[in-house]
Design a protein around this motif. Structure first.
Motif, short mmCIF file in Angstrom:
data_model
loop_
_atom_site.label_atom_id
_atom_site.label_comp_id
_atom_site.label_asym_id
_atom_site.label_seq_id
_atom_site.Cartn_x
_atom_site.Cartn_y
_atom_site.Cartn_z
N GLY A 173 -1.72 2.35 -3.13
CA GLY A 173 -1.45 2.04 -1.73
C GLY A 173 -0.11 2.55 -1.25
O GLY A 173 0.07 2.82 -0.06
N GLN A 174 0.86 2.71 -2.17
CA GLN A 174 2.18 3.20 -1.78
C GLN A 174 2.09 4.64 -1.29
O GLN A 174 2.68 5.00 -0.29
CB GLN A 174 3.14 3.09 -2.97
N ALA A 177 0.20 4.66 2.03
CA ALA A 177 1.02 4.21 3.16
C ALA A 177 2.00 5.30 3.58
O ALA A 177 2.17 5.58 4.77
CB ALA A 177 1.77 2.94 2.78
N SER A 180 0.13 8.10 5.26
CA SER A 180 -0.37 7.68 6.57
C SER A 180 0.73 7.70 7.63
O SER A 180 0.45 7.79 8.81
CB SER A 180 -0.95 6.26 6.50
N LEU A 181 1.99 7.59 7.18
CA LEU A 181 3.10 7.67 8.14
C LEU A 181 3.44 9.13 8.46
O LEU A 181 4.38 9.39 9.20
CB LEU A 181 4.33 6.97 7.57
N GLY A 182 2.68 10.06 7.86
CA GLY A 182 2.87 11.47 8.17
C GLY A 182 3.67 12.24 7.12
O GLY A 182 3.95 13.41 7.30
N ARG B 49 -10.91 4.78 7.20
CA ARG B 49 -10.02 5.68 6.46
C ARG B 49 -10.34 7.15 6.70
O ARG B 49 -9.49 8.02 6.45
CB ARG B 49 -10.09 5.35 4.97
N ASN B 52 -8.07 8.72 9.75
CA ASN B 52 -6.75 9.35 9.53
C ASN B 52 -6.72 10.20 8.26
O ASN B 52 -5.65 10.52 7.75
CB ASN B 52 -5.63 8.30 9.54
N LEU B 54 -7.54 9.66 5.15
CA LEU B 54 -7.29 9.12 3.81
C LEU B 54 -8.51 9.35 2.93
O LEU B 54 -8.39 9.41 1.71
CB LEU B 54 -6.98 7.62 3.87
N ASN B 77 -1.71 16.08 8.93
CA ASN B 77 -0.40 15.53 9.28
C ASN B 77 -0.25 15.35 10.78
O ASN B 77 0.37 14.41 11.25
CB ASN B 77 0.71 16.41 8.71
N ARG B 80 -2.13 12.21 11.57
CA ARG B 80 -1.46 11.00 11.08
C ARG B 80 -0.25 10.64 11.92
O ARG B 80 0.16 9.48 11.97
CB ARG B 80 -1.06 11.18 9.60
N ILE B 85 -1.68 3.01 10.62
CA ILE B 85 -2.67 2.21 9.90
C ILE B 85 -1.98 1.02 9.24
O ILE B 85 -0.85 1.12 8.77
CB ILE B 85 -3.46 3.05 8.85
N PHE B 87 -2.70 -1.93 6.33
CA PHE B 87 -3.61 -2.15 5.20
C PHE B 87 -3.76 -3.63 4.88
O PHE B 87 -2.89 -4.45 5.20
CB PHE B 87 -3.06 -1.46 3.95
N ASN B 91 1.16 -2.90 1.69
CA ASN B 91 1.73 -1.65 1.18
C ASN B 91 3.10 -1.34 1.73
O ASN B 91 3.44 -0.19 2.01
CB ASN B 91 0.79 -0.46 1.47
N LEU B 92 3.92 -2.37 1.88
CA LEU B 92 5.33 -2.12 2.21
C LEU B 92 5.99 -1.48 1.00
O LEU B 92 5.53 -1.64 -0.13
CB LEU B 92 6.03 -3.43 2.57
N ARG B 153 6.28 -1.08 11.19
CA ARG B 153 6.49 0.23 10.56
C ARG B 153 5.56 1.28 11.17
O ARG B 153 5.97 2.41 11.45
CB ARG B 153 6.25 0.11 9.05
N ALA B 154 4.30 0.89 11.38
CA ALA B 154 3.34 1.84 11.96
C ALA B 154 3.70 2.13 13.42
O ALA B 154 3.64 3.27 13.87
CB ALA B 154 1.92 1.29 11.84
N MET B 157 6.33 4.88 14.72
CA MET B 157 6.00 6.30 14.86
C MET B 157 5.38 6.60 16.22
O MET B 157 4.90 7.70 16.45
CB MET B 157 5.05 6.73 13.74
#
Lengths: 274, 245
Positions: A173-174, A177, A180-182, B49, B52, B54, B77, B80, B85, B87, B91-92, B153-154, B157
């Motif tokens: 997941g890391q 994530a 997913s942030l680009g 998923r 984006n 995944l 990219n 994204r 997204i 989760f 997933n921090l 966080r999402a 962006m």
């Protein structure tokens, strides 16, 4: 005494840890091996500095220490780089990179380190020295450089597997994530995966650092004048093996214990707050 | 609500022998909130998923904001950058504080300065209701707080679309509400959202459409009122009877 009972139960977990602070009750928790080592160290120091023989021996052998540390630090530095590159290739989905790194790891790990050092010294280094252009060929004719590179190649294979295990220990997941942030794969590795993996692998990396210090003695086989070769020559010249090898063993012990302490400090410093 | 911002056409996806998506076609328009429900293994998370990138689709087409989601790194990219997204497992990044979790991608991807990204991060923490947790590490936060940092966080962006993959399923019951309230706030602001969730209260209050999926296809796609009051398909009815008590 009903009130007292209530208090005792309520504070039970705290009391049990507090109990360790009482010296008599905590005897079983003392690091006895450290105390024994310190006492032995003090006794040794006393003997060494009150005997003229030992004082002169330790002064002579000390000149080998700087080269032992030099070889250890540089060999470990290069091993960290080789290991990181090979470790990243081992987790890569590119079949060519993966295969090359796997070959490196499997071949190196199957050959004794001493044989690798001798092979590099007698076969690979002369081969390279003859083919490298003029000003640089001398680099491959120095036994210290050869020892450093041979150790680094050998340890790089082990460190590659340490890095790989650390990277694979990070939950999937890391990476998802971060992507997913680009972020690109490389950015995700750089900012998210590796900073976490390094923290996980600090203890094994530290162990290998200490092992590297001990294995630097193997370079004495290719006439690198580090602590072991110094000791061998001095003890042969003076016919006093007991004194020389005891001092050498003590010096190695002091260095490895010192490194272990540094490694423990780093582990605590970089721990992720909980 | 004008032209579709997400277009999904005849999408197939296989995981080995498992045929996870069997020709899914749907679309989401600007400002729309689509909730996906369905039994586990029905393909709702997989569909999310695919939006984006995944998961790579085997056939069909996914177009997000006029960019086809293909295997091309440049396209993925680009997509994204538009799509955030959230989760199930948050997933921090555990080695970074809440604030650093929110500033990292802003600085690396959006090339914002440290000051600007921190200003934005603090605004977003304010918005999700935990400004005082800026310097806490993820392990020091409750599940609900972690998920709200993940949402912030999402959002940092500036995504045009937000995807939510079962955002409350890993939370203790008393923390579900705080996350749903944050999502509700986003929906009210007109964010385009695709949400995989079984929070029917949220679906009722915020969704424009709700789609029921089973065995890799969309069985029924309608308004929440219609679906809850009078489901058309027998399978939908059976599923709803199991989750609505």
């Amino acid at each position: 005494m009903p009130e007292l009972n209530v208090e005792t139960t309520a504070r039970l977990p705290k009391r049990s840890t507090a109990g360790r602070a009482i010296p008599v009750a905590g005897l079983e928790n003392m690091p006895w091996w450290v105390i024994i080592l310190i006492l032995a160290g003090l006794a040794a120091t006393f003997v060494i500095f009150t005997s003229a023989d030992y004082t002169s021996i330790i002064t002579l052998l000390s000149s080998g220490i700087s080269l032992t540390l030099y070889v250890t630090f540089f060999a470990y530095f290069f091993a960290l780089i080789f290991g990181l590159i090979a470790g990243l290739m081992r987790v890569s989905r590119n079949p060519v990179l993966f295969t090359l790194a796997t070959l490196y790891v499997e071949v190196i790990r199957g050959i004794p380190l001493l044989v690798q050092i001798l092979y590099f010294f007698y076969v690979i280094a002369p081969f390279l020295a003859d083919r490298v252009p003029e000003p640089f060929d001398g680099w491959f004719r120095s036994e210290v450089n050869e020892g450093i590179i041979a150790l680094a190649i050998g340890y790089g294979a082990y460190l590659a597997e340490v890095y790989r295990a650390g990277i694979e220990a990070i939950p999937r997941g890391q990476m998802e994530a971060a992507r997913s942030l680009g972020m690109s794969y490389v950015q995700a590795m750089r900012y998210v995966i590796l900073p976490q993996a390094i923290r996980i692998i600090l203890p094994p990396l530290g162990n290998d650092f200490v092992s590297m210090l001990k294995d630097s003695a193997l370079t004495s086989a290719i006439s690198v004048k580090e602590l072991t070769l110094w000791t061998r020559q001095r003890s042969a010249n003076t016919f006093r093996p007991l004194e020389h090898w005891t001092i050498a063993a003590l010096l190695y012990l002091v260095m490895t214990l010192g490194l272990s302490l540094i490694v423990r400090y780093l582990e605590r410093k970089f721990a992720i707050p909980k | 609500m004008s032209e579709p911002i997400i277009q999904i056409e005849k999408v197939h996806k296989r995981f080995g022998k498992v045929h996870a998506l069997r020709g899914v076609t749907t679309s989401v328009r600007h400002g729309e909130v689509l909730v996906l429900i369905g039994p586990s293994g029905s393909g709702k998370s997989t569909l999310l998923r695919c939006i984006n990138g995944l998961e790579h689709i085997d056939s069909g087409q996914v177009v997000v904001d006029n960019i086809p989601v293909t295997q091309s790194a440049a396209n993925i990219n680009a997509v994204r950058a538009e799509v955030g997204i959230v989760f199930q497992q948050f997933n921090l990044f555990p080695h970074l504080t809440a604030l650093q979790n929110i500033t990292l991608a802003q600085q690396v991807i959006r090339k914002r300065s440290a000051e600007e990204s921190q200003r934005i991060a603090r605004q977003l923490l304010e918005k999700v209701g935990i400004p005082e947790k800026a310097d806490a590490y993820p392990a020091q936060l409750s599940g609900g707080q972690q998920q709200r940092v993940a949402i912030a966080r999402a959002l940092a962006m500036n995504p045009k679309i937000m995807l939510f993959d079962e955002p409350t399923s890993a939370l203790d019951p008393e923390m579900i509400q705080e996350v749903l309230e944050t999502m509700m706030l986003l929906a009210k602001e007109g964010m385009t959202m695709v949400v995989v969730s079984h929070e029917m209260g949220f679906a009722r209050a915020a969704a424009n459409r709700i789609a029921f999926m089973d065995s890799g296809t969309i069985i029924e796609d309608t308004t929440p009122e219609q679906l809850f009051a009078n489901p058309r398909e027998e399978r939908t009815r059976q599923f709803l009877s199991k989750i609505l008590h």
